[in-house]
Design a protein around this motif. Structure first.
Motif, PDB file in Angstrom:
ATOM      1  N   UNK A   1       0.867  -1.203  -0.103  1.00  0.00           N
ATOM      2  CA  UNK A   1      -0.136  -0.024   0.167  1.00  0.00           C
ATOM      3  C   UNK A   1       0.868   1.183  -0.038  1.00  0.00           C
ATOM      4  N   UNK A   2       0.131   2.424  -0.269  1.00  0.00           N
ATOM      5  CA  UNK A   2       0.889   3.660  -0.302  1.00  0.00           C
ATOM      6  C   UNK A   2       1.503   4.052   1.108  1.00  0.00           C
ATOM      7  N   UNK A   3       1.006   3.807   2.250  1.00  0.00           N
ATOM      8  CA  UNK A   3       1.568   4.011   3.488  1.00  0.00           C
ATOM      9  C   UNK A   3       2.897   3.159   3.708  1.00  0.00           C
ATOM     10  N   UNK A   4       2.661   1.886   3.197  1.00  0.00           N
ATOM     11  CA  UNK A   4       3.989   0.973   3.801  1.00  0.00           C
ATOM     12  C   UNK A   4       5.313   1.339   2.703  1.00  0.00           C
ATOM     13  N   UNK A   5       4.894   1.825   1.433  1.00  0.00           N
ATOM     14  CA  UNK A   5       5.850   2.247   0.459  1.00  0.00           C
ATOM     15  C   UNK A   5       6.540   3.537   1.022  1.00  0.00           C
ATOM     16  N   UNK A   6       5.747   4.290   1.557  1.00  0.00           N
ATOM     17  CA  UNK A   6       6.138   5.715   2.093  1.00  0.00           C
ATOM     18  C   UNK A   6       7.141   5.261   3.547  1.00  0.00           C
ATOM     19  N   UNK A   7       6.936   4.445   4.236  1.00  0.00           N
ATOM     20  CA  UNK A   7       7.532   3.902   5.219  1.00  0.00           C
ATOM     21  C   UNK A   7       8.991   3.560   4.724  1.00  0.00           C
ATOM     22  N   UNK A   8       8.737   2.690   3.757  1.00  0.00           N
ATOM     23  CA  UNK A   8      10.174   1.881   2.975  1.00  0.00           C
ATOM     24  C   UNK A   8      11.034   3.188   2.532  1.00  0.00           C
ATOM     25  N   UNK A   9      10.416   4.229   1.888  1.00  0.00           N
ATOM     26  CA  UNK A   9      11.185   5.398   1.372  1.00  0.00           C
ATOM     27  C   UNK A   9      11.806   6.068   2.401  1.00  0.00           C
ATOM     28  N   UNK A  10      11.131   6.467   3.616  1.00  0.00           N
ATOM     29  CA  UNK A  10      11.549   7.146   4.741  1.00  0.00           C
ATOM     30  C   UNK A  10      12.828   6.428   5.155  1.00  0.00           C
ATOM     31  N   UNK A  11      12.631   5.030   5.341  1.00  0.00           N
ATOM     32  CA  UNK A  11      13.732   4.223   6.366  1.00  0.00           C
ATOM     33  C   UNK A  11      15.077   4.128   5.376  1.00  0.00           C
ATOM     34  N   UNK A  12      14.733   3.567   4.157  1.00  0.00           N
ATOM     35  CA  UNK A  12      15.766   3.109   3.209  1.00  0.00           C
ATOM     36  C   UNK A  12      16.160   4.163   2.248  1.00  0.00           C
ATOM     37  N   UNK A  13      15.349   5.343   1.875  1.00  0.00           N
ATOM     38  CA  UNK A  13      15.801   6.062   0.830  1.00  0.00           C
ATOM     39  C   UNK A  13      16.097   7.449   1.336  1.00  0.00           C
ATOM     40  N   UNK A  14      15.827   7.760   2.761  1.00  0.00           N
ATOM     41  CA  UNK A  14      16.342   8.803   3.400  1.00  0.00           C
ATOM     42  C   UNK A  14      17.075   8.665   4.747  1.00  0.00           C
ATOM     43  N   UNK A  15      17.096   7.358   5.052  1.00  0.00           N
ATOM     44  CA  UNK A  15      17.798   7.105   6.377  1.00  0.00           C
ATOM     45  C   UNK A  15      16.802   7.819   7.775  1.00  0.00           C
ATOM     46  N   UNK A  16      15.687   7.522   7.538  1.00  0.00           N
ATOM     47  CA  UNK A  16      14.897   7.968   8.389  1.00  0.00           C
ATOM     48  C   UNK A  16      13.795   7.052   9.174  1.00  0.00           C
ATOM     49  N   UNK A  17      14.384   6.067   9.739  1.00  0.00           N
ATOM     50  CA  UNK A  17      13.595   5.043  10.134  1.00  0.00           C
ATOM     51  C   UNK A  17      12.692   5.476  11.292  1.00  0.00           C
TER      52      UNK A  17
END
Length: 565
Positions: free
Chosen positions: A414-430
């Motif tokens: 879903x959109x929320x989980x992909x956003x979380x993955x982007x935050x954690x792995x794409x911007x180092x914001x876990x």
């Protein structure tokens, strides 16, 4: 027939466990909650989030809090009384899932003992944590905090308890039935004017509910209509409109509002005025005072008499009106004259996605709505969905769309989980992924940041696959009570290790996505040991729980430095 239902349910559970190793250890609890919860039209990710992890569950396996049928996540801000209509419904829905082939007194006794304390507002959260696990206490705290915050709005409080087993409801004995009724009275007595409901769900009910396929064809009776081409303008009685937007149990069909740009805004002035005009017997006709609603559908036709049959219904404008009609009339006497009032409904028949999006934007220009609120219909979101489909993955930008099509749960993102993955792995914001999953995309700037059109489409798919890889690994090796706090920090470490550097922009992951490189079990094991070691040391030094540490930014640079980045 009953034994056949049990065999079929057990087969469904086996198939789901095989398809979704991430859920294997909690597959019955997730399945039970999925079938029990009928409010809110929840996605699988929302169902999973409500399942209790770890020990100290107090014989409660799922906790869900709804305010006016909208799910409140743990991380959501506590509602402001000014935004909550007087008399709103606050619903706490508890689920107990037992694999036994019967319903027992013991299970109800345990639930009664737990809820007696958990729902006592004089019991502090600190005291509750001495008896119950943090996951359960935190989820119940969402209900307690919301109730305390909106108490001046005189909310109607309801506690529902679904007791789910593999038994047969027809065989529930009288002692168990009596204890269920006692529990209902206990729930109701906790709050002035409160409502308590206890239901039994057995193998037959589980099979029946899980085998239902939601129909996206709805019928709308009307009194008068004008037709031009294949689209229509109709006058519909409020009684018929209420039946159109509600399920059989009187709750709203949430899925038909998925493409609306705003959620219900509660007791704002315009909604108060709508309600007043509905109930004022001396007011002019309702449709004179209200702009009505706009529906898009893929097909519209009449089915004898004055009834439209509509495929793939979406109410793209008029959510505030629809919710207010529901709020105002649901508790009125069926003979109240307001039910005979009329509402104007525009029915736009189109299969063209771009046309539909233009309608959504145009019909919502009368209020200030950020374009980011329309992200589910953005061109970039459709491109992500199409790219996922090419690789046999399913991007659920339209909530529950692929789940309803029966696609494998472990390939639906879903959109929320992909956003979380982007935050954690794409911007180092876990920490952002962990602490505010429901609000990551609320601001236009955040949406543009996480879903930039400069991010290559293969990177989005790589992020989805890598997050699934991490989650599956944790499901096999880590206790459920710890996974939520570890998953996004471990995902960040895994991306940094594969790249050889900390990631601060998802475009850095392009080569990894092109190569299809993902972490293996050995690599994730080493990173998990590192993460746990650093977590324990930081928790000891800061005298703080990792639940709080995981939601803040200070631990991230410490962890990256320890990993050599």
């Amino acid at each position: 027939m009953a034994s056949n239902d049990l065999v079929l349910i057990d087969q469904v559970l086996k198939q789901r466990a095989a398809e979704s190793p991430l859920l294997a250890d909690k597959i019955f609890e997730v399945f039970a909650c999925e079938q029990a919860i009928t409010a809110g039209d929840l996605s699988l990710e929302e169902i999973q989030a409500g399942v209790i992890g770890g020990g100290g569950d107090g014989a409660i396996d799922g906790v869900y809090v709804f305010l006016n049928e909208r799910l409140l996540a743990e991380e959501d801000e506590t509602p402001s009384p000014a935004d909550v209509p007087r008399g709103s419904r606050l619903l706490l829905w508890l689920v107990q899932a037992k694999r036994e082939k019967s319903f027992t007194e013991t299970a109800l006794d345990l639930a009664s003992s737990s809820t007696r304390r958990l729902l006592d507002l004089e019991e502090s959260e600190e005291d509750l944590l001495e008896l119950y696990g943090a996951d359960l206490v935190n989820k119940i705290a969402r209900f307690r905090q919301t109730l305390t915050a909106i108490v001046t709005r005189n909310p109607q409080v309801e506690v529902r308890f679904s007791y789910v087993s593999r038994g047969e409801t027809a065989e529930v004995n009288s002692k168990v039935e009596k204890k269920a009724r006692d529990l209902e009275r206990d729930f109701a007595a906790k709050f002035t004017g409160g409502i308590g409901k206890v239901e039994f769900i057995g193998a037959s009910e589980l099979w029946q509910r899980s085998n239902q396929v939601r129909s996206y064809t709805l019928e709308l009776p009307y009194t008068e209509s004008i037709t031009h081409g294949t689209s229509h303008i109709a006058l519909v009685t409020l009684r018929d409109y209420l039946g159109f937007i509600c399920n059989d149990d009187g709750t709203l069909r949430r899925h038909i509002f998925d493409w609306n740009v705003r959620d219900y805004e509660g007791g704002v002035e315009v909604n108060r005025e709508i309600k007043e005009s509905l109930l004022d017997r001396s007011a002019p006709q309702f449709w004179w005072l209200n702009n009505g609603v706009t529906i898009t559908c893929s097909r519209a036709w009449t089915v004898g008499g004055k009834v439209f049959s509509l495929d793939d219904v979406q109410i793209v404008n008029g959510l505030q009106t629809s919710h207010t009609v529901h709020e105002a009339l649901r508790d009125q006497d069926p003979e109240h004259p307001s039910f005979n009032g009329l509402i104007q409904v525009r029915i736009l028949n189109t299969n063209n996605v771009e046309e539909r999006d233009k309608v959504i934007r145009a019909t919502n220009r009368q209020t200030k709505v950020p374009d980011a609120s329309l992200h589910a219909t953005d061109d970039n979101q459709r491109k992500i969905e199409a790219f996922f489909l090419e690789h046999d993955w399913f991007y659920d930008r339209r909530k529950n769309y692929y789940r309803n099509l029966g696609k494998p749960a472990d390939r639906i993102i879903g959109i929320p989980l992909l956003a979380q993955a982007l935050a954690a792995m794409g911007f180092s914001e876990p920490h952002s992924a962990r602490s505010r999953p429901s609000s990551l995309l609320k601001s236009p700037s955040n949406y543009k940041k996480y879903f930039s059109t400069t991010t290559p489409l293969p990177v989005y798919l790589w992020l989805a696959r890598q997050q699934r890889t991490v989650d599956t690994f944790l499901a096999n090796d880590v206790h459920p009570s710890e996974r939520t706090d570890l998953r996004f920090h471990l995902a960040m470490l895994s991306a940094a290790q594969l790249l050889g550097a900390a990631v601060h922009n998802p475009r850095q992951l392009r080569d990894l996505s092109d190569q299809g490189t993902h972490s293996d079990e050995a690599a994730l094991t080493d990173l998990l040991y590192l993460l746990i070691r650093e977590r324990d040391a930081y928790a000891e030094a800061s005298k703080s729980s990792f639940d709080k540490i995981a939601k803040g930014p200070n631990f991230v640079p410490v962890l990256l430095k320890a990993a050599g980045h």
